[in-house]
Enzyme design. Structure first.
Site, mmCIF file in Angstrom:
data_model
loop_
_atom_site.group_PDB
_atom_site.id
_atom_site.type_symbol
_atom_site.label_atom_id
_atom_site.label_comp_id
_atom_site.label_asym_id
_atom_site.label_seq_id
_atom_site.Cartn_x
_atom_site.Cartn_y
_atom_site.Cartn_z
ATOM 1 N N ASP A 24 0.865 -1.175 0.000
ATOM 2 C CA ASP A 24 0.000 0.000 0.000
ATOM 3 C C ASP A 24 0.907 1.232 0.000
ATOM 4 O O ASP A 24 2.090 1.133 0.313
ATOM 5 C CB ASP A 24 -0.874 -0.057 1.259
ATOM 6 C CG ASP A 24 -1.773 1.154 1.398
ATOM 7 O OD1 ASP A 24 -2.287 1.623 0.362
ATOM 8 O OD2 ASP A 24 -1.947 1.647 2.522
ATOM 9 N N PHE A 67 -18.556 10.130 4.082
ATOM 10 C CA PHE A 67 -17.573 9.697 3.080
ATOM 11 C C PHE A 67 -17.648 8.185 2.889
ATOM 12 O O PHE A 67 -17.868 7.448 3.844
ATOM 13 C CB PHE A 67 -16.158 10.068 3.548
ATOM 14 C CG PHE A 67 -15.074 9.565 2.640
ATOM 15 C CD1 PHE A 67 -14.667 10.316 1.545
ATOM 16 C CD2 PHE A 67 -14.465 8.336 2.854
ATOM 17 C CE1 PHE A 67 -13.666 9.855 0.700
ATOM 18 C CE2 PHE A 67 -13.469 7.874 2.013
ATOM 19 C CZ PHE A 67 -13.066 8.633 0.934
#
Length: 1145
Positions: free
Chosen positions: A404, A553
């Site tokens: 990541d 979100f």
């Protein structure tokens, strides 16, 4: 059950199947109806596997599912039933030892689980019943009970928040034990509930239990006398999860909705799929080979026995000869029992104790990772964590690393750098509280215009202060009193002190960075009280806004919004999010002014967010409000309905500006990536970030060099011409020709990135294009695209996949994992969005970062920082693989040495199944005489010292692709075992050609013969291991010389006493008598030297070549020349494995 089945069949009451109705306080909502409480599970948590009653049968069943254990059980039963040459004790005792050790280990682990369960189940809690507060054990809570929890207590089950001691009806919790988030999360009480929970009359209708921690759908019906029932929606913000802890709130009251094994915490404890290492697969393959050797030995001996007995006078003596009829009776049964007897005689070629040794090596070896001081991080005061010890050796075989970006390559420590308002850049070079940051003109704005309009600046900063879910920390008591004393006037100095004391609480560091950035430009967020957001503007005036709705979100929308109402009555929507999700929803003429800044900031490696707003008319707000309330009350498809309303409201907005936040690189990130590439490992970066931001991070980490040619396959390159599908096909063919077909072949053992002749390529792809590659319209194209894409990527030095959804990360890992050659993959990440790829890879590593601990909980190993990956792979991984590979090969070798003389002996005893060794030796060989030295070796060996391994990443390639457990090294060890077995047997036979070996003229018997062979065997295999040991510690000395001394002592002791429990004592004074002969001493010493001499000469006179010559130079250059005794000596272990594998293939 019957009623529910009928209801399903007839289509009635379908909702009840997918939802549950809960009566708060165990009271029915309608007083006129008879109340029958529904049945739900109790609040007991059971994580244990066994009980006192089922431990023995269940554990034995599980252990005998292992092929080796089951095989030895069959052999043991054969020895008991059939008249075999060896006692059942010889195979029964080792099997009993292995089963007992494993059962004790598993029983102890389960006892710890029972202990932990009892602590949770017996925990005292407060329950409100009939107006009284009663202390109960946690396990006695029932669904519908009203539970009270005080500050710093954990929630005993999943609760709906009904009451809070805070005035604004909120409470703060931490979910560190669930997802590792140490941040305070805010939860809200259900609106319009009674202050007194004892009089509350309500029912809750919610979904059935499911494991998603962040999803909950329900509604609450509140009944009041002479009024219509009020309906309120319930979501994750109202649900308090079992295991979470109450913080900054004195007391809360809630109703239990899920209990015991139906809580979200319990549902998340489902076991991960079992990962198997490549070494285990090699062990199984080698076991099959040795099983075939065993069968062939038994078959050969059985056949030769009946051929030999068919000759006249060989079967029985002349005075007791059997008739032909007697010989033919039960012939096949006799042949079968003889075959089984030979199987029993030779069964020690299969090493049963190897499994328990391997398990002990993995478990004890994993402690060295936990104890490594280099992995300790003083910042979080934690070291490395091992969740799975079964994969230690896999760390030395990694070929692909999937990482990541945010929080892994970078620190996830956000700092506000600059913002752009209407195309004007505002840099944060100083900390003035006025809007006087350094302004530069950029983009299509007149150079005379030095700054945007005052109104636009203030609107932008208001958006930063209002569009978030940040909470202000409670001030200290001293400052609270100060603040109260000046409540009528706003004093900037006191407020500044107050803000420093409070700080901010948020689930994402981005949000805190933006709120702090607004502070530096003069707008300070003061907090949220009773749905009112307060902020201090640059004129030191407090502005208040009523918070109407938060449009949360989510990773799909990639944006969040708030709807607020100002004191003047205006209704505004503020929205912030990724440029890809904001630009299509704003006026297009405003986009170009901002796009240039966003792209420039992304190229510099900053994280960018765009900010937009919209005035809502009364009709628009009424429509949005109705849509949101209806969607939130829905039990079915709530997310889809909310998404539709969100998309409807967030259109036609005006773009104000954009922000740039810096996320710094992790400490030593570039050096770590460079070392891994030097080790021949391919690195893929999988991120949800923008391509430009991720690309600059890759350059900073040295994954892409300045001379790297980038092959880009993104939506932007596909839109350059033609239909997307056709353009995709063209680009794939072009890149395939460039990176695969036109590249000259590279010598085996050298990765392309390190061959100087070829051009380095880097590959970039985004999520949308990856979906096209993996899910093409035609199946034939999809397969072709997939293969071409994979081959291109495999020929690139590094691959960057941006705009990736979590599921796509897992898809990429799976695709590489299942590609040709089945390369070993490793995934490393720090957030919940990395869990899918961590679980998919062969080895999953979690970083103890700032995005919670879900990645750590689901990983196989956890480390505090990315830089620790270097030592974990290059040192620990390398050594673990070498150790366990030697352990496996050595076990098979020493058992072949053990059984081959027994097989050869049958040719000289008329195939009569006469054992060569005493039963005690057969039993103790693997358990006592030879087990401890190899266990110590497999834990402590360092054939190359750790500093050299870290400084020379290329040494990692020497053991790549399971080099030490290939068929070449296996054949070498097998031939070595055969050679030693032949030397032992025929060397002693040569000695026995002299008829008188003792001073008194007596001859040795067959048990003396076997004892001499066994003595040579034990000393040779132990000294062979001593020769292979490069790193000596006191433990190695103790177990090697201690094992040999124990063998001698045991032989004297076993043969020196008359044991009353033995029917026959074969070794009575045999060992002592044997050592009285000088000839026996001579032959033992000579045979040991003869067995080990060829290998010693081979090592001394062989010139290193190939990769080992390079390794020697590297080692010498690091340690300062060939005179260093610790590392300059050629590692014997590497010669006997790796060089062999290079020469065979």
């Amino acid at each position: 059950m019957l009623r529910r089945g009928l209801n399903r069949l007839l289509g009635n009451d379908e909702r009840r199947v997918d939802s549950r109705t809960i009566f708060i306080g165990q009271r029915s909502g309608h007083t006129s109806e008879a109340f029958i409480p529904p049945k739900f599970c109790d609040n007991r948590i059971v994580s244990s596997k066994y009980t006192v009653w089922n431990f023995l049968p269940k554990n034995l069943f599980e252990q005998f599912r292992r092929i080796a254990n089951f095989y030895f059980l069959i052999i043991f039963l054969v020895q008991v039933i059939v008249d075999t040459p060896t006692s059942p004790v010889t195979s029964g005792l080792p099997l009993f030892f292995v089963i007992t050790v494993t059962a004790i280990k598993q029983g102890y682990e389960d006892w710890l689980r029972h202990k932990a369960d009892n602590e949770v189940n017996k925990y005292p809690v407060t329950v409100v019943e009939d107006g009284r507060r009663i202390r109960k054990e946690s396990e006695k809570i029932k669904v519908g009970d009203v539970v009270e929890v005080e500050e710093d207590e954990t929630f005993p089950c999943d609760l709906i928040l009904l009451q809070s001691s805070r005035d604004d009806g909120t409470c703060f919790v931490t979910t560190a034990s669930l997802d590792g988030e140490s941040n305070h999360k805010t939860h809200y009480t259900v609106p319009d509930t009674e202050k007194d929970l004892e009089t509350l009359n309500a029912t809750i209708e919610c979904e059935q239990p499911q494991p998603d921690l962040y999803k909950f759908v329900g509604r609450m019906h509140i009944y009041k006398s002479n009024e219509e029932p009020a309906v309120r929606s319930l979501g994750p913000e109202n649900l308090l999860l079992k295991g979470a802890t109450l913080k900054n709130t004195q007391k809360i009251g809630g109703v239990a909705v899920y209990t015991g094994m139906e809580t979200k915490m319990a549902l998340n404890y489902q076991g991960k799929s079992q990962k198997r290492s490549a070494v285990e697969k090699s062990i199984n393959a080698f076991l099959l080979v040795y099983l075939c050797i065993l069968l062939s030995k038994a078959l050969v001996c059985t056949t030769l026995k009946y051929v030999w007995q068919s000759k006249p006078g060989q079967d029985e003596p002349w005075y007791n000869e059997k008739t032909q009829r007697e010989k033919d009776t039960y012939l096949y049964l006799k042949m079968f029992t003889d075959f089984l007897s030979f199987m029993v005689l030779f069964n020690f070629i299969i090493p049963v104790s190897m499994y328990v040794t391997v398990e002990m090596q993995k478990f004890l070896g994993s402690l060295f990772i936990t104890w490594d001081k280099d992995f300790f991080d003083p910042e979080i005061k934690e070291g490395a964590l091992v969740n799975t010890s079964d994969l230690n050796e896999e760390l030395g075989q990694v070929e692909y690393v999937f990482t990541d970006k945010t929080g892994t390559l970078t620190q996830n420590n956000m700092e506000f750098i600059e913002c752009c308002i209407d195309g004007i850049q505002y840099s944060n070079h100083d900390t003035c509280s006025e809007l006087d940051g350094v302004c530069v003109t950029d983009g299509p704005v007149s150079k005379l215009q030095q700054r945007a309009g005052r109104e636009r600046e203030e609107l932008f900063l208001r958006a930063l202060c209002l569009c978030h879910t940040v909470q202000v920390k409670e001030p200290t008591e001293h400052n609270q009193n100060q603040g109260d004393g000046h409540s009528d006037q706003v004093d900037g100095e006191i407020l500044q002190t107050l803000q420093e004391e409070r700080g901010f609480i948020a689930s994402s560091p981005d949000e805190v960075a933006l709120v702090k950035g607004a502070m530096k430009f003069g707008f300070t967020f003061l907090g949220l009280e009773s749905k009112t957001m307060k902020l201090l503007n640059s004129n030191k005036d407090v502005e208040m806004y009523e918070l109407l709705h938060v449009l949360n979100f989510d990773p799909v929308r990639r944006r969040m919004s708030v709807i607020v109402r100002s004191k003047s009555g205006e209704t505004l929507l503020f929205c912030k999010g990724a440029d890809s999700s904001i630009f299509p929803r704003v006026k297009q003429d405003e986009v170009e002014r901002i796009r240039m800044h966003v792209e420039r900031n992304a190229t510099e490696g900053y994280r960018t967010l765009c900010v937009a707003y919209k005035y809502l008319s009364a009709d628009e707000y009424a429509q949005a409000d109705t849509g949101l309330r209806e969607a939130r009350l829905a039990l079915q498809d709530r997310e889809e309905k909310l998404m539709a309303v969100y998309n409807q409201v967030e259109t036609g907005m005006s773009l104000i500006g954009a922000t740039a936040v810096e996320d710094r690189l992790q400490e030593e990130a570039a050096e770590t990536m460079e070392a891994l590439q030097g080790a021949g490992i391919k690195i893929w970066v999988l991120t949800g970030d923008k391509m430009e931001t991720a690309k600059s991070t890759c350059y900073a980490c040295r994954l892409f060099q300045r001379n790297t040619e980038l092959l880009e396959l993104t939506v932007r390159t596909l839109e350059d011409g033609g239909r997307r599908e056709e353009r995709l096909h063209e680009l794939l063919l072009e890149y395939y020709k460039k990176a695969v077909q036109d590249v000259p072949p590279v010598r085996s053992g050298i990765t392309r990135s390190w061959s100087s002749a070829s051009q380095d390529y880097g590959f970039i792809i985004d999520g949308a294009t990856l979906s096209m590659v993996l899910n093409s319209s035609s199946e034939s194209n999809s397969s072709q695209y997939k293969n071409m894409f994979l081959q291109i990527c495999q020929n690139c030095t590094a691959v960057l996949c941006c705009r990736m959804a979590p599921l796509q990360k897992a898809q990429i890992v799976k695709m590489v994992k299942n590609s040709k050659g089945s390369p070993i993959t490793l995934s490393i990440g720090d957030g919940a969005n990395d869990v899918s790829m961590i679980l998919e890879a062969h080895v999953g590593i979690g970083i103890k970062g700032k995005e919670g601990r879900q990645a750590v909980r689901n990983s196989d190993y956890a480390i505090p920082k990315l830089k620790h990956l270097r030592k974990l792979l290059l040192a620990h991984g390398h050594l673990y693989y070498v150790r366990i590979a030697h352990l496996v090969q050595y076990f098979f070798y020493k058992n072949l040495c053990f059984i081959l003389p027994q097989f050869l002996y049958q040719f000289f005893c008329g195939y009569s199944q006469q054992p060569l060794y005493d039963a005690a030796y057969l039993t103790m060989y693997n358990i006592c005489f030879t087990s401890m030295p190899i266990l110590a070796y497999s834990l402590l060996e360092q054939h190359i010292c750790i500093d050299v391994l870290l400084d020379n990443a290329t040494l990692y390639r020497e053991i790549a692709k399971n080099a030490m457990l290939r068929w070449g090294p296996f054949l070498y060890w097998t031939l070595l075992g055969v050679f030693h077995g032949l030397v032992f047997f025929f060397g002693v036979r040569f000695l026995f050609s002299n008829p008188a070996l003792q001073d008194n003229g007596q001859v040795f018997g067959n048990w003396s013969y076997g004892t001499i062979v066994f003595t040579v065997l034990v000393f040779t295999v132990t000294l062979k291991l001593a020769l292979d040991t490069r790193h000596w510690t006191w433990i190695n000395h103790f177990v090697i010389w201690g094992s040999l001394a124990f063998y001698v002592f045991f032989s004297f002791f076993w043969g020196g006493i008359i044991w009353p429990f033995l029917q026959q004592q074969r070794l009575y004074f045999v060992f002592a008598n044997m050592l009285s002969s000088v000839s026996a001493w001579l032959v033992i010493i000579l045979l040991i030297l003869l067995s080990l001499l060829p290998e010693i000469l081979f090592v001394v006179f062989r010139k290193p070549r190939g990769p080992h010559a390079r390794q020697k130079k590297l080692v010498q250059s690091v340690v300062g020349g060939p005179h260093n005794t610790q590392s300059s000596a050629r590692p014997l272990l590497m010669r006997t494995f790796s060089d062999e594998s290079n020469t065979v293939f």
